[in-house]
Design a protein around this motif. Structure first.
Motif, PDB file in Angstrom:
ATOM      1  N   LYS A  73      -6.771   6.173  -6.865  1.00 63.19           N
ATOM      2  CA  LYS A  73      -5.576   6.913  -7.285  1.00 63.19           C
ATOM      3  C   LYS A  73      -5.463   6.943  -8.829  1.00 63.19           C
ATOM      4  CE  LYS A  73      -4.289   8.312  -3.210  1.00 63.19           C
ATOM      5  NZ  LYS A  73      -4.547   7.448  -2.126  1.00 63.19           N
ATOM      6  N   SER A 114       0.851  -1.198   0.000  1.00 63.15           N
ATOM      7  CA  SER A 114       0.000   0.000   0.000  1.00 63.15           C
ATOM      8  C   SER A 114       0.882   1.241   0.000  1.00 63.15           C
ATOM      9  CB  SER A 114      -0.914   0.033   1.244  1.00 63.15           C
ATOM     10  OG  SER A 114      -0.154   0.306   2.398  1.00 63.15           O
ATOM     11  N   GLY A 115       0.262   2.385  -0.167  1.00 67.09           N
ATOM     12  CA  GLY A 115       0.997   3.640  -0.049  1.00 67.09           C
ATOM     13  C   GLY A 115       1.476   3.847   1.379  1.00 67.09           C
ATOM     14  N   THR A 116       0.652   3.431   2.338  1.00 67.17           N
ATOM     15  CA  THR A 116       1.022   3.599   3.745  1.00 67.17           C
ATOM     16  C   THR A 116       2.255   2.765   4.086  1.00 67.17           C
ATOM     17  OG1 THR A 116      -1.350   3.783   4.204  1.00 67.17           O
ATOM     18  CG2 THR A 116       0.115   3.538   6.097  1.00 67.17           C
ATOM     19  N   GLY A 153      -2.205  -1.156  -3.253  1.00 62.60           N
ATOM     20  CA  GLY A 153      -0.773  -1.319  -3.482  1.00 62.60           C
ATOM     21  C   GLY A 153      -0.062   0.012  -3.380  1.00 62.60           C
ATOM     22  N   THR A 174      -3.361  16.648   5.174  1.00 63.22           N
ATOM     23  CA  THR A 174      -3.049  15.478   4.359  1.00 63.22           C
ATOM     24  C   THR A 174      -3.963  14.352   4.797  1.00 63.22           C
ATOM     25  OG1 THR A 174      -1.293  13.926   3.676  1.00 63.22           O
ATOM     26  CG2 THR A 174      -1.222  14.694   5.940  1.00 63.22           C
ATOM     27  N   PHE A 175      -3.928  13.255   4.057  1.00 65.14           N
ATOM     28  CA  PHE A 175      -4.632  12.046   4.463  1.00 65.14           C
ATOM     29  C   PHE A 175      -3.895  11.456   5.654  1.00 65.14           C
ATOM     30  CE2 PHE A 175      -5.319   7.360   3.630  1.00 65.14           C
ATOM     31  CZ  PHE A 175      -6.610   7.345   4.115  1.00 65.14           C
ATOM     32  N   ALA A 227       1.509  10.060  -3.139  1.00 63.44           N
ATOM     33  CA  ALA A 227       0.538   8.969  -3.301  1.00 63.44           C
ATOM     34  C   ALA A 227      -0.278   9.097  -4.584  1.00 63.44           C
ATOM     35  CB  ALA A 227      -0.383   8.909  -2.087  1.00 63.44           C
ATOM     36  N   ASN A 284      -4.239   2.569  -4.551  1.00 64.72           N
ATOM     37  CA  ASN A 284      -5.551   2.143  -4.067  1.00 64.72           C
ATOM     38  C   ASN A 284      -6.607   2.537  -5.092  1.00 64.72           C
ATOM     39  OD1 ASN A 284      -6.881   4.608  -3.543  1.00 64.72           O
ATOM     40  ND2 ASN A 284      -6.195   4.703  -1.433  1.00 64.72           N
ATOM     41  N   ASP A 299       5.432  12.266   0.047  1.00 67.79           N
ATOM     42  CA  ASP A 299       4.201  11.498  -0.087  1.00 67.79           C
ATOM     43  C   ASP A 299       3.562  11.933  -1.401  1.00 67.79           C
ATOM     44  OD1 ASP A 299       1.693  10.410  -0.098  1.00 67.79           O
ATOM     45  OD2 ASP A 299       1.228  10.899   1.989  1.00 67.79           O
ATOM     46  N   SER A 346       0.764   5.521  -4.240  1.00 67.01           N
ATOM     47  CA  SER A 346      -0.306   4.593  -3.847  1.00 67.01           C
ATOM     48  C   SER A 346      -1.088   4.178  -5.080  1.00 67.01           C
ATOM     49  CB  SER A 346      -1.249   5.274  -2.847  1.00 67.01           C
ATOM     50  OG  SER A 346      -2.472   4.553  -2.759  1.00 67.01           O
ATOM     51  N   TRP A 389     -10.609  15.674   3.394  1.00 69.60           N
ATOM     52  CA  TRP A 389      -9.760  15.309   4.544  1.00 69.60           C
ATOM     53  C   TRP A 389      -9.828  16.357   5.656  1.00 69.60           C
ATOM     54  CZ3 TRP A 389      -5.008  15.017   0.850  1.00 69.60           C
ATOM     55  CH2 TRP A 389      -5.072  13.847   0.095  1.00 69.60           C
ATOM     56  N   ALA A 422      -2.859   8.703   6.524  1.00 66.73           N
ATOM     57  CA  ALA A 422      -1.800   7.710   6.295  1.00 66.73           C
ATOM     58  C   ALA A 422      -0.411   8.317   6.413  1.00 66.73           C
ATOM     59  CB  ALA A 422      -1.970   7.078   4.921  1.00 66.73           C
TER      60      ALA A 422
HETATM   61  C1  PLP Z   1      -3.961   7.577  -0.756  1.00 70.38           C
HETATM   62  C2  PLP Z   1      -2.989   8.311   0.068  1.00 70.38           C
HETATM   63  C3  PLP Z   1      -2.137   7.626   0.957  1.00 70.38           C
HETATM   64  C4  PLP Z   1      -2.277   6.179   1.337  1.00 70.38           C
HETATM   65  O1  PLP Z   1      -2.198   5.240   0.382  1.00 70.38           O
HETATM   66  P1  PLP Z   1      -2.793   3.766   0.663  1.00 70.38           P
HETATM   67  O2  PLP Z   1      -2.371   3.021  -0.547  1.00 70.38           O
HETATM   68  O3  PLP Z   1      -4.280   3.920   0.770  1.00 70.38           O
HETATM   69  O4  PLP Z   1      -2.186   3.246   1.909  1.00 70.38           O
HETATM   70  C5  PLP Z   1      -1.178   8.362   1.628  1.00 70.38           C
HETATM   71  N1  PLP Z   1      -1.073   9.700   1.459  1.00 70.38           N
HETATM   72  C6  PLP Z   1      -1.879  10.376   0.636  1.00 70.38           C
HETATM   73  C7  PLP Z   1      -1.673  11.844   0.475  1.00 70.38           C
HETATM   74  C8  PLP Z   1      -2.871   9.717  -0.084  1.00 70.38           C
HETATM   75  O5  PLP Z   1      -3.674  10.426  -0.880  1.00 70.38           O
END
Ligand code: PLP
Length: 404
Positions: A218, A62-64, A225, A88-89, A188, A215, A186, A213, A349, A91
């Motif tokens: 995206k 994942s992005g996280t 992923g 930000t999100f 993502a 997900n 980040d 990311s 967010w 994560a």
């Molecule tokens: C989507 C997103 C993430 C997390 O990605 P995941 O794949 O959902 O874990 C992190 N940071 C930002 C800014 C995002 O938009």
């Protein structure tokens, strides 16, 4: 209006008369390679690295997990502070917490919604000091001093490419280099964005690492992923080790350190490979959607487009309207109005400092984040959104009568 089809905010585009995604994923069924082995992971890494202009890429679950592994590889330690924008999100901050480090929340610039370089410089210049060993630490608070503990070490800086728009990376990385602090971006939702003409994996003197990311919503999706991209071969090799249980394959089940299982499956990578062949089309669609919103609302000074900056071209991950003159209640009423038209626009967010886990996180002045977050209204932007459906969205927005 119950006969209207629902227009979601942003969903995967898997529509293809040739069934490319399904056919590619099906190859994993045919050869049994559905898990961590298989050729698609490498192929996917190569395609993403090439699209982003990066020398190396390491796929993650994942992005996280990409952010967590990246922070760990950059040497972030328990008790460290990592500078990250509050807007930000969640994560971004969770990855920091998973290192047992703490986010140090900073504000965003009003014209880009990305980490404010001048405030970053002030944080490192005025709010930090070097200890006797030369380690950069936040100046100890009076509580720290009473406990005899020194201020926390600054472990890394994490600019966020807000809605796919790169932060001002030349200024940010200059400041980071001056203080010798690593940078992990980040990014993502920023695949396909450029910084001063360079794709995000080859920004001159840019960040050590950039996380992506995949997900569902995206730029491209693998179901779920992520990936880290970078140009430092040794660092990227270490990330591959860290994300794959640090196994020394020459010695069987011999593992050289405590590591993670953050691998991407071959099944997911197959979907990613198919999606990558559509990247240019997806990006063109995202930009066209953003332009159509800007055009439709050009006559309305209260309905502003999302930021554009001179230093970068964003991926236009999300587009929509910014309503700075409206009250938060009026924005909520607009969202309810759109919902009655079967147009789904969930709230944006909430910044990290307003989230229960980060209520007490150390922070700088966050007045821009506080002022803007409730006025950001992303509108539907799936890459296969039709012109007719987008017209339905813009008509619905323009038909809303603001009260009060
Ligand atoms: C989507 C997103 C993430 C997390 O990605 P995941 O794949 O959902 O874990 C992190 N940071 C930002 C800014 C995002 O938009």
């Amino acid at each position: 209006m119950s006969d209207l089809s629902v227009i979601p905010l942003c969903v995967p585009n898997l529509e293809d008369e040739n069934g490319l995604e399904a056919r590619t994923v099906n190859q994993c069924f045919e050869n049994g390679m559905v898990s961590y082995g298989g050729a698609f992971v490498n192929e996917f890494q190569e395609k993403v690295a090439s699209a982003c202009g990066a020398r190396h890429a390491a796929a993650t679950s994942s992005g996280t997990t990409a952010l967590h592994a990246g922070l760990h590889a950059l040497g972030v330690q328990p008790g460290d502070l990592v500078i990250v924008p509050s807007l930000t999100f969640i994560a971004s901050a969770n990855a920091i917490s998973q290192c047992a480090a703490e986010p140090w929340l900073c504000d965003v610039a009003r014209d880009s919604w990305t980490l404010e370089a001048a405030q970053l410089e002030k944080m490192l210049e005025n709010e930090c000091m070097r200890d006797s060993a030369g380690v950069l630490r936040r100046r100890p608070s009076s509580q720290d001093e009473a406990k005899g503990s020194e201020g926390a070490r600054i472990g890394a800086i994490m600019p966020v490419y807000m809605l796919g728009l790169p932060a001002e990376m030349d200024r940010i990385c200059d400041v980071a280099r001056k203080f010798d602090i690593p940078v992990i971006a980040d990014g993502a939702a920023a695949m396909g964005a450029t910084f001063r003409g360079h794709p995000i994996g080859s920004i001159p003197d840019g960040p050590q690492l950039t996380a992506l990311s995949f997900n569902a919503n995206k730029i491209i999706t693998t179901g779920g992923g992520g990936m880290l991209i970078g140009n430092d071969e040794a660092l990227m090799e270490r990330i591959v080790q860290l994300t794959t249980t640090a196994r020394d394959w020459h010695r069987g089940y011999h593992h050289t350190e405590i590591a993670f299982n953050y691998r991407l499956t071959n099944l997911c990578a197959a979907l990613g490979v198919a999606q990558m062949s559509k990247l240019d089309g997806f990006l063109a669609a995202k930009h066209a959607i953003s332009q159509r919103y800007a055009q439709a609302f050009a006559g309305r000074a209260d309905l502003q487009p999302f930021p554009e900056v001179e230093w970068a071209t964003g991926a236009c991950w999300f587009s929509g309207v910014f309503l700075p003159e409206w009250s938060a209640d009026q924005v909520t009423a607009m969202r309810a109005h759109l919902d009655r038209h079967a147009i789904r626009t969930p709230p944006f967010w909430k910044p990290l400092h307003l989230q229960p886990p980060y209520r007490d996180a150390p922070r700088m002045d966050l007045s821009v984040s506080d002022a803007i977050w409730q006025h950001i209204l992303p509108l539907p932007c799936s890459t296969h959104l039709t012109v007719e459906d987008q017209k339905r969205v813009t008509d619905a927005v323009l038909s809303f009568e603001r009260q009060g």
